[in-house]
Design a protein around this motif. Structure first.
Motif, PDB file in Angstrom:
ATOM      1  N   ALA A 187       0.923  -1.358   0.011  1.00 46.23           N
ATOM      2  CA  ALA A 187      -0.194  -0.060   0.064  1.00 46.23           C
ATOM      3  C   ALA A 187       0.753   1.324  -0.082  1.00 46.23           C
ATOM      4  O   ALA A 187      -0.081   2.185  -0.161  1.00 46.23           O
ATOM      5  N   GLY A 188       2.614   1.495  -0.266  1.00 51.77           N
ATOM      6  CA  GLY A 188       3.324   2.582   0.042  1.00 51.77           C
ATOM      7  C   GLY A 188       3.713   2.485   1.594  1.00 51.77           C
ATOM      8  O   GLY A 188       3.473   3.791   1.329  1.00 51.77           O
ATOM      9  N   GLY A 189       3.618   1.868   2.418  1.00 51.78           N
ATOM     10  CA  GLY A 189       3.699   2.632   3.629  1.00 51.78           C
ATOM     11  C   GLY A 189       4.859   2.744   4.290  1.00 51.78           C
ATOM     12  O   GLY A 189       5.245   1.419   3.036  1.00 51.78           O
ATOM     13  N   LYS A 190       5.840   3.024   5.351  1.00 48.33           N
ATOM     14  CA  LYS A 190       6.685   2.282   5.451  1.00 48.33           C
ATOM     15  C   LYS A 190       6.643   1.387   6.635  1.00 48.33           C
ATOM     16  O   LYS A 190       5.698   1.423   7.466  1.00 48.33           O
ATOM     17  N   LEU A 191       7.796  -0.134   7.342  1.00 43.21           N
ATOM     18  CA  LEU A 191       7.757  -0.858   7.729  1.00 43.21           C
ATOM     19  C   LEU A 191       8.866  -0.732   8.689  1.00 43.21           C
ATOM     20  O   LEU A 191       9.670  -0.022   8.935  1.00 43.21           O
ATOM     21  N   ASN A 192       7.709  -1.004  10.313  1.00 40.94           N
ATOM     22  CA  ASN A 192       9.111  -0.343  11.304  1.00 40.94           C
ATOM     23  C   ASN A 192      10.029  -1.590  11.301  1.00 40.94           C
ATOM     24  O   ASN A 192       9.544  -2.880  10.681  1.00 40.94           O
ATOM     25  N   GLY A 193      10.869  -1.563  12.549  1.00 38.91           N
ATOM     26  CA  GLY A 193      12.119  -2.772  12.208  1.00 38.91           C
ATOM     27  C   GLY A 193      11.771  -3.712  12.775  1.00 38.91           C
ATOM     28  O   GLY A 193      11.687  -4.734  11.970  1.00 38.91           O
ATOM     29  N   GLU A 194      10.373  -3.954  13.053  1.00 40.62           N
ATOM     30  CA  GLU A 194       9.853  -5.848  13.630  1.00 40.62           C
ATOM     31  C   GLU A 194       9.151  -5.627  12.827  1.00 40.62           C
ATOM     32  O   GLU A 194       9.119  -7.129  12.002  1.00 40.62           O
ATOM     33  N   GLN A 195       8.349  -5.203  11.805  1.00 41.29           N
ATOM     34  CA  GLN A 195       7.946  -5.681  10.877  1.00 41.29           C
ATOM     35  C   GLN A 195       8.796  -6.133   9.369  1.00 41.29           C
ATOM     36  O   GLN A 195       8.291  -7.147   8.898  1.00 41.29           O
ATOM     37  N   LYS A 196      10.303  -5.639   9.572  1.00 40.29           N
ATOM     38  CA  LYS A 196      11.125  -6.057   8.395  1.00 40.29           C
ATOM     39  C   LYS A 196      11.479  -7.187   8.930  1.00 40.29           C
ATOM     40  O   LYS A 196      11.815  -8.206   8.386  1.00 40.29           O
ATOM     41  N   GLU A 197      12.103  -7.137  10.228  1.00 38.66           N
ATOM     42  CA  GLU A 197      12.692  -8.683  10.642  1.00 38.66           C
ATOM     43  C   GLU A 197      11.741  -9.650  10.650  1.00 38.66           C
ATOM     44  O   GLU A 197      11.838 -11.041   9.904  1.00 38.66           O
ATOM     45  N   ALA A 198       9.957  -9.195  10.588  1.00 40.73           N
ATOM     46  CA  ALA A 198       9.225 -10.591  10.143  1.00 40.73           C
ATOM     47  C   ALA A 198       8.898 -10.757   8.659  1.00 40.73           C
ATOM     48  O   ALA A 198       8.496 -12.614   8.704  1.00 40.73           O
ATOM     49  N   VAL A 199       8.973 -10.616   8.342  1.00 41.92           N
ATOM     50  CA  VAL A 199       9.208 -10.697   6.349  1.00 41.92           C
ATOM     51  C   VAL A 199      10.378 -11.621   6.266  1.00 41.92           C
ATOM     52  O   VAL A 199      10.185 -12.020   5.154  1.00 41.92           O
ATOM     53  N   ALA A 200      11.432 -10.450   6.484  1.00 40.67           N
ATOM     54  CA  ALA A 200      12.348 -11.565   6.477  1.00 40.67           C
ATOM     55  C   ALA A 200      12.815 -12.640   7.205  1.00 40.67           C
ATOM     56  O   ALA A 200      13.104 -13.761   6.405  1.00 40.67           O
ATOM     57  N   ALA A 201      11.983 -13.073   8.363  1.00 43.12           N
ATOM     58  CA  ALA A 201      12.035 -13.976   8.606  1.00 43.12           C
ATOM     59  C   ALA A 201      10.923 -15.320   7.741  1.00 43.12           C
ATOM     60  O   ALA A 201      10.866 -16.453   8.020  1.00 43.12           O
ATOM     61  N   TRP A 202       9.898 -14.742   7.360  1.00 52.05           N
ATOM     62  CA  TRP A 202       8.512 -15.346   7.139  1.00 52.05           C
ATOM     63  C   TRP A 202       9.274 -15.837   5.584  1.00 52.05           C
ATOM     64  O   TRP A 202       9.240 -16.813   4.827  1.00 52.05           O
TER      65      TRP A 202
END
Length: 440
Positions: A187-202
């Motif tokens: 949607a064009g939003g920015k991810l915080n650190g926790e979200q970035k970690e979750a995406v990388a882990a997934w």
């Protein structure tokens, strides 16, 4: 048979033929599973990643998933464990004070063969390295009682299964956070650190099960681009396999080897148990294992081959594969006891006696066909089994013929020479007539 006694076996013992027969059958079963990774990118677990062209490919995956996935590795590990006991006990009975030293040298050379298989023949799924490393630990347990061995084997098996449950819980915890983060990013939003970690882990977790068309195309190009290009791709996988995956599968392999030692000591692997035990193994193992595996496979299909579906199916994976492995083992032992189709039993035993040569030949054929002849990714999943059946027929015919003229397979001869520090006689002075081949 009394607990803790190693069965004696003479040069023409049916007991040795039985072990060789099982080894030959399982060697063929291993190729049945390995061929997918040898000829397709990222398709071993998920048939939708590559090589899927229709119902024949889906049914090929279903049959191997229900009847063979994980079972051949389990039985081969058991046989390797039995071999640890058989090798050391024979050396000790021969009065050799260096029995363990010989075994360690033999096993270190097996590790070397595994490295050649992975790094030179480019077979990313080599198992020799794993068996060699694990065997160095198993030899220390070989003199325990059958009960103690079974207890250790079952405990290790349960520990390995528990790791799978922990991994599933981690995936379930990460998946909703990662899904939400991916939606925010789209949607064009920015991810915080926790979200970035979750995406990388997934992405790391899901990559075990699902590969994008771009990733498959990249792998195909690398494997068809020549030896150097294929080596660059395979070497990255081998580094992962021979490090992290070795740790992850250690208790899987170790437990099966320990159980194999127990099965040899108790006489189960040498046809010294009553037939009712083998019937119980076959019928009980198949009843539990096939039921479990069919439910797992149906779950994966019904849930669209998603990473979570695959991971959820792993909850009962060890139960299903071990039960089917026990069923297969019982069926093979009953076949040997029946005495039926003696020519097939002897020919398959010859395949088993040349297991190391035949196993490495699988890798060599795959290297020639899929890398040098650039056929990687070109065959559909079901078409790969034309290659499998051709190799089976070739080795089933050639192995007994070879052993009529030679005492060992070529790699077995080299392995024995490296272990003992001297070359044993290779050629038979008088070729053996007929299909029967005496064991050495």
């Amino acid at each position: 048979m009394s607990e803790g006694v190693v069965p004696a076996a003479g040069p023409n013992s049916d007991r040795i033929e039985t072990l060789d027969f099982i080894r030959g059958c399982v060697l063929f079963g291993i190729l049945l599973m390995n061929i997918t990774s040898m000829g397709l990118a990222d398709a071993y677990t998920n048939p939708m990643n590559a090589g899927f062209e229709g119902p024949a490919d889906l049914w090929t995956w279903i049959v191997t998933e229900v009847g063979f996935e994980g079972t051949q590795r389990a039985i081969f590990s058991m046989l390797f464990g039995a071999g640890v006991l058989l090798f050391t006990s024979r050396a000790e009975q021969a009065g050799r004070p260096d029995a363990v030293d010989l075994f360690l040298r033999r096993t270190l050379w097996l590790i070397a063969f595994g490295m050649v298989n992975a790094w030179v023949l480019l077979w990313e799924g080599d198992i020799l390295y794993f068996y060699g490393i694990t065997g160095l630990f198993v030899v220390a347990f070989r003199k325990l009682s059958v009960r103690a061995l079974l207890a250790i084997g079952i405990a290790g098996f349960l520990f390995n299964a528990a790791i799978g449950i922990v991994e599933l819980r981690a995936m379930r915890a990460v998946q909703p956070v990662a899904a939400q983060a991916i939606a925010v990013e789209k949607a064009g939003g920015k991810l915080n650190g926790e979200q970035k970690e979750a995406v990388a882990a997934w992405q790391g977790m899901s990559s075990r099960f699902v590969a994008s068309p771009q990733e498959v195309a990249k792998s195909n190009a690398a494997m068809r681009g020549g030896y150097a290009s294929a080596w660059a791709r395979v070497s990255k996988i081998v580094v992962f396999f021979q490090s992290w995956l070795l740790y992850r599968l250690f208790f899987d392999i170790f437990s099966m080897m320990i159980i194999g030692v127990a099965l040899l000591k108790s006489g189960v692997l040498t046809l010294q148990a009553p037939s009712r035990l083998y019937w119980t193994m076959m019928l009980g193992g198949y009843a539990v294992g096939f039921t479990t595996n069919i439910l797992e496979t149906r779950w994966i299909i019904d849930h669209g081959f998603t990473p979570v579906a695959f991971s959820e199916a792993l909850i009962s994976y060890d139960l299903g594969r071990l039960a089917v492995a026990v069923g297969h083992l019982g069926a093979m032992l009953l076949f040997c006891r029946s005495g039926a189709f003696g020519w097939l039993r002897r020919s398959m035993a010859a395949v088993g006696r040349m297991a190391l040569t035949n196993y490495l030949t699988h890798s060599l054929v795959a290297l020639i066909l899929f890398v040098f002849l650039k056929q990687f990714g070109h065959l559909a999943r079901h078409e790969l089994y034309y290659v499998v059946f051709s190799i089976w027929a070739f080795q089933l015919i050639l192995s007994p013929i070879w052993l009529r003229h030679f005492r060992f397979g070529p790699v077995e001869w080299l392995w024995r020479a490296l272990t003992y520090g001297k070359a044993p006689p290779f050629r038979r002075e008088v070729p053996v007539a007929g299909a029967a081949v005496p064991a050495e």
